[in-house]
Write a protein that holds these residues in place. Structure first.
Motif, PDB file in Angstrom:
ATOM      1  N   ALA A  64       0.830  -1.207   0.000  1.00  0.00           N
ATOM      2  CA  ALA A  64       0.000   0.000   0.000  1.00  0.00           C
ATOM      3  C   ALA A  64       0.867   1.261   0.000  1.00  0.00           C
ATOM      4  O   ALA A  64       0.566   2.224  -0.701  1.00  0.00           O
ATOM      5  N   LEU A  65       1.943   1.238   0.773  1.00  0.00           N
ATOM      6  CA  LEU A  65       2.857   2.383   0.794  1.00  0.00           C
ATOM      7  C   LEU A  65       3.516   2.581  -0.565  1.00  0.00           C
ATOM      8  O   LEU A  65       3.679   3.708  -1.027  1.00  0.00           O
ATOM      9  N   GLN A  66       3.882   1.485  -1.225  1.00  0.00           N
ATOM     10  CA  GLN A  66       4.479   1.575  -2.556  1.00  0.00           C
ATOM     11  C   GLN A  66       3.476   2.136  -3.558  1.00  0.00           C
ATOM     12  O   GLN A  66       3.820   2.959  -4.412  1.00  0.00           O
ATOM     13  N   THR A  67       2.227   1.717  -3.441  1.00  0.00           N
ATOM     14  CA  THR A  67       1.167   2.238  -4.305  1.00  0.00           C
ATOM     15  C   THR A  67       0.994   3.732  -4.112  1.00  0.00           C
ATOM     16  O   THR A  67       0.807   4.485  -5.081  1.00  0.00           O
ATOM     17  N   LEU A  68       1.084   4.184  -2.870  1.00  0.00           N
ATOM     18  CA  LEU A  68       0.975   5.615  -2.577  1.00  0.00           C
ATOM     19  C   LEU A  68       2.148   6.380  -3.179  1.00  0.00           C
ATOM     20  O   LEU A  68       1.949   7.410  -3.843  1.00  0.00           O
ATOM     21  N   PRO A  94       4.874   3.196  10.193  1.00  0.00           N
ATOM     22  CA  PRO A  94       5.957   4.062  10.671  1.00  0.00           C
ATOM     23  C   PRO A  94       5.972   5.392   9.925  1.00  0.00           C
ATOM     24  O   PRO A  94       5.511   5.497   8.788  1.00  0.00           O
ATOM     25  N   THR A  95       6.492   6.431  10.581  1.00  0.00           N
ATOM     26  CA  THR A  95       6.623   7.742   9.948  1.00  0.00           C
ATOM     27  C   THR A  95       7.624   7.653   8.808  1.00  0.00           C
ATOM     28  O   THR A  95       8.679   7.032   8.938  1.00  0.00           O
ATOM     29  N   MET A  96       7.282   8.277   7.674  1.00  0.00           N
ATOM     30  CA  MET A  96       8.146   8.239   6.492  1.00  0.00           C
ATOM     31  C   MET A  96       8.389   9.645   5.976  1.00  0.00           C
ATOM     32  O   MET A  96       7.475  10.478   6.012  1.00  0.00           O
ATOM     33  N   PRO A  97       9.608   9.937   5.488  1.00  0.00           N
ATOM     34  CA  PRO A  97       9.859  11.258   4.903  1.00  0.00           C
ATOM     35  C   PRO A  97       9.025  11.461   3.642  1.00  0.00           C
ATOM     36  O   PRO A  97       8.869  10.543   2.837  1.00  0.00           O
ATOM     37  N   GLY A  98       8.451  12.664   3.498  1.00  0.00           N
ATOM     38  CA  GLY A  98       7.650  12.974   2.322  1.00  0.00           C
ATOM     39  C   GLY A  98       6.223  12.487   2.401  1.00  0.00           C
ATOM     40  O   GLY A  98       5.468  12.638   1.441  1.00  0.00           O
ATOM     41  N   VAL A  99       5.853  11.864   3.531  1.00  0.00           N
ATOM     42  CA  VAL A  99       4.504  11.339   3.697  1.00  0.00           C
ATOM     43  C   VAL A  99       3.852  11.999   4.913  1.00  0.00           C
ATOM     44  O   VAL A  99       4.409  11.974   6.017  1.00  0.00           O
ATOM     45  N   ASN A 100       2.702  12.603   4.710  1.00  0.00           N
ATOM     46  CA  ASN A 100       1.942  13.234   5.792  1.00  0.00           C
ATOM     47  C   ASN A 100       0.925  12.266   6.373  1.00  0.00           C
ATOM     48  O   ASN A 100       0.508  11.320   5.712  1.00  0.00           O
ATOM     49  N   LEU A 124      -2.534   8.144   5.257  1.00  0.00           N
ATOM     50  CA  LEU A 124      -1.271   8.665   4.724  1.00  0.00           C
ATOM     51  C   LEU A 124      -1.463   9.254   3.328  1.00  0.00           C
ATOM     52  O   LEU A 124      -2.198   8.696   2.506  1.00  0.00           O
ATOM     53  N   TYR A 125      -0.802  10.379   3.079  1.00  0.00           N
ATOM     54  CA  TYR A 125      -0.809  10.971   1.744  1.00  0.00           C
ATOM     55  C   TYR A 125       0.521  11.662   1.506  1.00  0.00           C
ATOM     56  O   TYR A 125       1.245  11.995   2.447  1.00  0.00           O
ATOM     57  N   LEU A 126       0.855  11.878   0.241  1.00  0.00           N
ATOM     58  CA  LEU A 126       2.163  12.432  -0.118  1.00  0.00           C
ATOM     59  C   LEU A 126       2.216  13.932   0.116  1.00  0.00           C
ATOM     60  O   LEU A 126       1.264  14.662  -0.172  1.00  0.00           O
ATOM     61  N   ASP A 127       3.361  14.370   0.605  1.00  0.00           N
ATOM     62  CA  ASP A 127       3.570  15.790   0.864  1.00  0.00           C
ATOM     63  C   ASP A 127       3.521  16.611  -0.417  1.00  0.00           C
ATOM     64  O   ASP A 127       3.055  17.754  -0.426  1.00  0.00           O
ATOM     65  N   ASN A 128       3.990  16.021  -1.522  1.00  0.00           N
ATOM     66  CA  ASN A 128       4.031  16.761  -2.792  1.00  0.00           C
ATOM     67  C   ASN A 128       2.793  16.545  -3.656  1.00  0.00           C
ATOM     68  O   ASN A 128       2.766  16.919  -4.823  1.00  0.00           O
TER      69      ASN A 128
END
Length: 299
Positions: free
Chosen positions: A132-136, A150-156, A269-273
């Motif tokens: 799912a994270l890879q799909t996002l 887990p918290t990930m850089p670039g992901v809000n 979760l959603y992408l910062d950009n």
């Protein structure tokens, strides 16, 4: 070459004739012939030769096609993205989520949401956490709803609420059908193993290690759905998230919380950009309501 030249050249090259190219592009044959002639005039060389009524690519056309094909695919990709953006404006909730959330939580949230937004479309992808994270990250969904990610850089993140791990067990498996269990009480039980199920599997495994408890586990699975069905056949008990447990209770299957509780967070979760579409933000509010109601035992 102009974009229209590229489209016509690509269509003729791949279909083999002006007639087929016209059908592919939904235009007239004279229109295709005119654009081809203009492209050849601008390039200064022929792209096709007529042989027995067929159009045969010239050597120059063969050299040109590989680059034209790259541009054509990029144009197609841009058009597809434009369609997706347009549909998003009309209302598409495109989400990836853990399979366990599909038993009750998300179906209930979607049903409540559709009462207020009956025309909104949903694209649902059930995937394990890593997938799912890879799909996002690959922009194949707008929102990922996951357990204890887990918290990930670039992901809000949106905090959607809290749930817990529970023990699902066959009726009369434990004395008095308890509502709470400690890990010590699992020591002599057949515990269906779901240790490779991501963060939640790690959560249970770490509790067992910290308590120095060894369990019997002759059945290993990788999804909570299968584990729950094995429990219903009386083959043992399993540690499972409460949402999945609530969706698999029956007269033959009971549920017990851990003592002390083994809690975790549910996150959106959603992408910062890539700003989250407004319609997805609205849907998140409905998910939060369902999380709170299910935790409180409200049907």
């Amino acid at each position: 070459m102009r974009l229209r030249h590229i489209e016509v050249f690509h269509a003729i090259y791949t279909t083999g004739s002006i007639t087929n190219a016209a059908k592919l592009l939904y235009v007239s044959q004279p229109s295709v012939s005119k654009v081809l002639a203009h492209a050849e005039l601008q390039l200064g060389f022929k792209l096709f030769k007529r042989t027995k009524g067929k159009l045969i690519p010239t050597s120059e056309a063969n050299m040109l096609f590989s680059e034209v094909d790259k541009i054509y695919k990029q144009i197609h990709s841009i058009r597809k993205m434009s369609e997706n953006i347009q549909h998003s404006a009309d209302g598409i909730v495109n989400i990836a989520f853990s399979p366990a959330l599909g038993f009750q939580l998300l179906p209930k949230a979607i049903a409540s949401f559709r009462k207020k937004h009956p025309k909104v479309k949903f694209k649902l992808q059930t995937l394990h956490n890593d997938e799912a994270l890879q799909t996002l990250v690959e922009h194949k969904c707008d929102l990922a709803i996951l357990y204890s990610s887990p918290t990930m850089p670039g992901v809000n993140e949106y905090e959607l609420g809290e749930s817990e791990m529970v023990v699902l067990y066959p009726e009369d498996y434990f004395n008095d059908n308890p509502n709470t269990l400690s890990v010590d009480e699992l020591a002599d039980s057949e515990l269906i193993g779901i240790w490779d199920s991501g963060p939640l599997g790690d959560l249970v495994w770490n509790r067992l290690l910290d308590s120095d408890v060894e369990v019997q586990s002759t059945l290993q699975v990788d999804t909570y759905y299968i584990a729950a069905n094995l429990v219903s056949q009386g083959l043992g008990c399993c540690t499972i998230d409460k949402f999945t447990a609530l969706g698999n209770l029956s007269p033959k299957v009971n549920m017990a919380s851990f003592e002390p509780p083994l809690s975790f967070q549910l996150k959106g979760l959603y992408l910062d950009n890539k700003p989250l579409p407004k319609i997805c933000e609205d849907f998140i509010d409905f998910v939060k309501v369902e999380v709170n109601q299910m935790q409180a035992g409200i049907d």
